[in-house]
Design a protein around this motif. Sequence first.
Motif, PDB file in Angstrom:
ATOM      1  N   ASP A 219      76.948  28.189  79.692  1.00 14.51           N
ATOM      2  CA  ASP A 219      75.692  27.687  79.157  1.00 14.51           C
ATOM      3  C   ASP A 219      75.825  27.503  77.643  1.00 14.51           C
ATOM      4  O   ASP A 219      76.910  27.664  77.071  1.00 14.51           O
ATOM      5  N   ILE A 260      72.800  22.130  81.621  1.00 12.94           N
ATOM      6  CA  ILE A 260      72.156  23.304  82.220  1.00 12.94           C
ATOM      7  C   ILE A 260      70.802  23.568  81.584  1.00 12.94           C
ATOM      8  O   ILE A 260      70.648  23.550  80.370  1.00 12.94           O
ATOM      9  N   PRO A 262      68.277  26.356  80.815  1.00 16.82           N
ATOM     10  CA  PRO A 262      68.323  27.820  80.769  1.00 16.82           C
ATOM     11  C   PRO A 262      67.241  28.501  81.597  1.00 16.82           C
ATOM     12  O   PRO A 262      67.326  29.690  81.872  1.00 16.82           O
TER      13      PRO A 262
END
Length: 278
Positions: A219, A260, A262
Amino acid sequence: MAEDTGKNPESATSTSSLHRAFALLQALSKAPANGERVTQLARDVGLTQATAHRLLKSLVEEGMVEQDERTKRYRLSIAFFSLAARAANPYNLRDIARPSLLRLSARIGDTVFLLVRSGFDAVCLDRSDGHIPIRSFTEDVGGRIALGVGQASLVILAFTPEEEREELIRFNLPRLRNYGVFDEVYFRTEIRKICDEGYTACNPGVLSGMAGVAVPILDQEGRAVAALSIGTVTERLNEERLPMVVELLKKEARQIGERINPFDSALRRPADVLMGIK
């Protein structure tokens, strides 16, 4: 009779306040992690301290900004980041990664897996089958394995922050005694190699004739929240072919990592996502 200019003073004032509020949000996005004082924010955006304080109070009431009660500094709130993340990317990890899995299985010809961390385990969130039948630790979508078993879960473990990783190893070692090959020395040796090389192709020999390679999906903070891996027969993952497979996996993992969210439920509650696809 007064001349009608077509301008609404109230509307103009509201627009001005909106612009100033956005200017404060932009300033807060560049502020230190522990926040910024109202005096500095006022200077940054060219407002009086009273005006900046009034607008910040409104942003706090709307949940977009929060103030540390101890330091009195302001910072963007979790609600703000959640809103921004949902707006920027409405898709979950499985949706984002699916094209990568299809490309990889078509290009490589082997089965590709997407695993995501779930507590002390890794869960198979998706797979795209190649043309060679294989066996794997997680078997099908929804399969669960302790972190450290298999290439994908091991690479997730390796890229977990050190203090958290130590706790995971302590908890999982007793769970892995039945496999016979996993011990603390094995984990620490492989973790060092993975952190240096950015992938793992270790083969402890638990699944006879099977081999695999995995790379982390990182991430924005550099944490491995998931992993891409392939499963194949041992002879197809030789020294000549391995670098090509690793490079393809890393390329796709980087593309997935950049997208991505979060706040993605697939990262926090993978079981919920799996229930939705069955």
